[in-house]
Design a protein around this motif. Structure first.
Motif, PDB file in Angstrom:
ATOM      1  N   PRO A  30      53.007  18.573 -55.119  1.00 58.90           N
ATOM      2  CA  PRO A  30      52.584  17.983 -54.561  1.00 58.90           C
ATOM      3  C   PRO A  30      51.301  17.018 -55.049  1.00 58.90           C
ATOM      4  N   THR A  31      51.830  15.607 -55.312  1.00 57.71           N
ATOM      5  CA  THR A  31      50.323  14.885 -55.658  1.00 57.71           C
ATOM      6  C   THR A  31      49.412  15.231 -56.377  1.00 57.71           C
ATOM      7  N   GLU A  32      47.996  15.657 -55.073  1.00 55.72           N
ATOM      8  CA  GLU A  32      46.998  15.986 -55.497  1.00 55.72           C
ATOM      9  C   GLU A  32      47.052  17.249 -56.373  1.00 55.72           C
ATOM     10  N   ALA A  33      48.127  18.516 -56.601  1.00 53.09           N
ATOM     11  CA  ALA A  33      48.144  19.761 -57.469  1.00 53.09           C
ATOM     12  C   ALA A  33      48.786  19.206 -58.759  1.00 53.09           C
ATOM     13  N   ILE A  34      48.080  17.937 -59.191  1.00 51.12           N
ATOM     14  CA  ILE A  34      48.839  17.493 -60.527  1.00 51.12           C
ATOM     15  C   ILE A  34      47.824  16.781 -60.956  1.00 51.12           C
ATOM     16  N   ARG A  35      47.905  17.057 -62.614  1.00 56.46           N
ATOM     17  CA  ARG A  35      46.626  17.035 -63.216  1.00 56.46           C
ATOM     18  C   ARG A  35      46.728  15.669 -64.082  1.00 56.46           C
ATOM     19  N   PHE A  36      46.682  14.415 -63.428  1.00 56.23           N
ATOM     20  CA  PHE A  36      46.523  12.920 -63.970  1.00 56.23           C
ATOM     21  C   PHE A  36      45.343  13.093 -64.857  1.00 56.23           C
ATOM     22  N   ASP A  37      46.163  12.174 -66.763  1.00 58.86           N
ATOM     23  CA  ASP A  37      45.182  12.191 -67.642  1.00 58.86           C
ATOM     24  C   ASP A  37      43.643  10.988 -67.292  1.00 58.86           C
ATOM     25  N   THR A  38      44.647   9.929 -66.358  1.00 55.33           N
ATOM     26  CA  THR A  38      43.242   9.300 -66.144  1.00 55.33           C
ATOM     27  C   THR A  38      44.200   8.007 -64.431  1.00 55.33           C
ATOM     28  N   ASP A  39      43.130   7.813 -64.174  1.00 56.79           N
ATOM     29  CA  ASP A  39      43.084   7.293 -62.326  1.00 56.79           C
ATOM     30  C   ASP A  39      44.410   6.109 -62.909  1.00 56.79           C
ATOM     31  N   GLU A  40      44.036   5.287 -63.508  1.00 54.61           N
ATOM     32  CA  GLU A  40      46.370   4.529 -63.821  1.00 54.61           C
ATOM     33  C   GLU A  40      47.208   4.677 -64.287  1.00 54.61           C
ATOM     34  N   HIS A  41      47.087   6.562 -64.956  1.00 58.88           N
ATOM     35  CA  HIS A  41      47.891   7.357 -64.939  1.00 58.88           C
ATOM     36  C   HIS A  41      49.232   7.317 -62.985  1.00 58.88           C
ATOM     37  N   LEU A  42      47.267   7.820 -61.709  1.00 58.15           N
ATOM     38  CA  LEU A  42      47.991   8.342 -61.302  1.00 58.15           C
ATOM     39  C   LEU A  42      48.458   6.826 -60.793  1.00 58.15           C
ATOM     40  N   ARG A  43      47.884   5.648 -61.186  1.00 59.42           N
ATOM     41  CA  ARG A  43      48.218   4.461 -60.401  1.00 59.42           C
ATOM     42  C   ARG A  43      49.527   4.174 -60.695  1.00 59.42           C
ATOM     43  N   LEU A  95      59.552  14.482 -62.909  1.00 58.73           N
ATOM     44  CA  LEU A  95      59.128  15.063 -64.583  1.00 58.73           C
ATOM     45  C   LEU A  95      59.588  13.540 -65.509  1.00 58.73           C
ATOM     46  N   ILE A  96      60.655  12.204 -64.685  1.00 56.43           N
ATOM     47  CA  ILE A  96      60.521  11.318 -65.647  1.00 56.43           C
ATOM     48  C   ILE A  96      59.141   9.790 -65.014  1.00 56.43           C
ATOM     49  N   GLY A  97      59.037   9.890 -63.416  1.00 58.43           N
ATOM     50  CA  GLY A  97      57.569   9.355 -63.107  1.00 58.43           C
ATOM     51  C   GLY A  97      56.082   9.726 -64.136  1.00 58.43           C
ATOM     52  N   LEU A  98      56.140  11.227 -64.374  1.00 61.67           N
ATOM     53  CA  LEU A  98      55.235  11.353 -64.527  1.00 61.67           C
ATOM     54  C   LEU A  98      55.078  11.681 -66.253  1.00 61.67           C
ATOM     55  N   GLU A  99      56.238  11.261 -66.798  1.00 57.70           N
ATOM     56  CA  GLU A  99      55.888  11.257 -68.631  1.00 57.70           C
ATOM     57  C   GLU A  99      56.373   9.435 -68.441  1.00 57.70           C
ATOM     58  N   TRP A 100      56.904   8.789 -68.112  1.00 58.36           N
ATOM     59  CA  TRP A 100      56.783   6.803 -67.737  1.00 58.36           C
ATOM     60  C   TRP A 100      54.903   6.431 -67.295  1.00 58.36           C
ATOM     61  N   ALA A 101      54.877   7.170 -66.950  1.00 56.11           N
ATOM     62  CA  ALA A 101      53.382   6.697 -66.154  1.00 56.11           C
ATOM     63  C   ALA A 101      52.059   6.611 -66.646  1.00 56.11           C
ATOM     64  N   LYS A 102      52.209   7.946 -67.867  1.00 59.49           N
ATOM     65  CA  LYS A 102      51.569   7.755 -69.669  1.00 59.49           C
ATOM     66  C   LYS A 102      51.186   6.692 -70.047  1.00 59.49           C
ATOM     67  N   ASP A 103      50.168   6.683 -70.856  1.00 59.03           N
ATOM     68  CA  ASP A 103      48.985   5.694 -71.685  1.00 59.03           C
ATOM     69  C   ASP A 103      50.788   5.587 -72.017  1.00 59.03           C
TER      70      ASP A 103
END
Length: 147
Positions: A30-43, A95-103
């Motif tokens: 679930p998205t709410e269980a994922i730790r995002f680096d920043t709000d922008e990472h989530l966006r 897998l891909i989305g979480l990595e690609w969305a990073k800074d």
């Protein structure tokens, strides 16, 4: 007042992953269980799944996006392959989305890589084999300590 804040907070968290396909929400974290680096990472992660830019600089909305790609893979695979293909395609998207969305300074999967992955999926005669090939490549890339 506190009760209202708790209810609103819970409703907000429950809707956090609404941008992920409903059938994928059953198999990905679930998205709410994922730790995002920043709000922008989530966006950017949301952009990956939906194609929608949400206050993102240098963002181009549209396709391809992972929700569309999963749909195309399922259509290409047909009903017999869907029970195996769907969870693999959804987990690959996470897998891909979480990595690609990073800074961009730390990501190990770039937009150029997304284009390669999409080409691999489109060229694969068997969508399940295509997903497995892209997954192997993405896992190898994310396992690298540096580019």
């Amino acid at each position: 007042m506190l009760a209202a804040a708790v209810v609103l907070g819970a409703a907000s968290a429950a809707q956090a992953g609404d941008f992920v396909r409903a059938d994928c929400r059953l198999v990905v974290r679930p998205t709410e269980a994922i730790r995002f680096d920043t709000d922008e990472h989530l966006r950017w992660y949301k952009r990956f799944w939906t194609g929608t830019c949400d206050h993102l600089s240098f963002c181009f909305s549209g396709s391809p996006n992972w929700n569309d790609i999963v749909g195309k893979l399922l259509a290409k695979g047909g009903p017999a392959e869907q029970p195996v293909l769907l969870p693999k395609a959804c987990r690959l998207g996470q897998l891909i989305g979480l990595e690609w969305a990073k800074d961009k300074q730390v990501q190990k999967i770039s937009t150029k890589d997304l284009r390669r992955f999409n080409a691999m999926l489109e060229a694969a005669g068997d969508p399940l084999k295509g997903v497995e090939a892209v997954e192997a490549r993405a896992r190898a890339m994310t396992a690298q300590s540096s580019r």
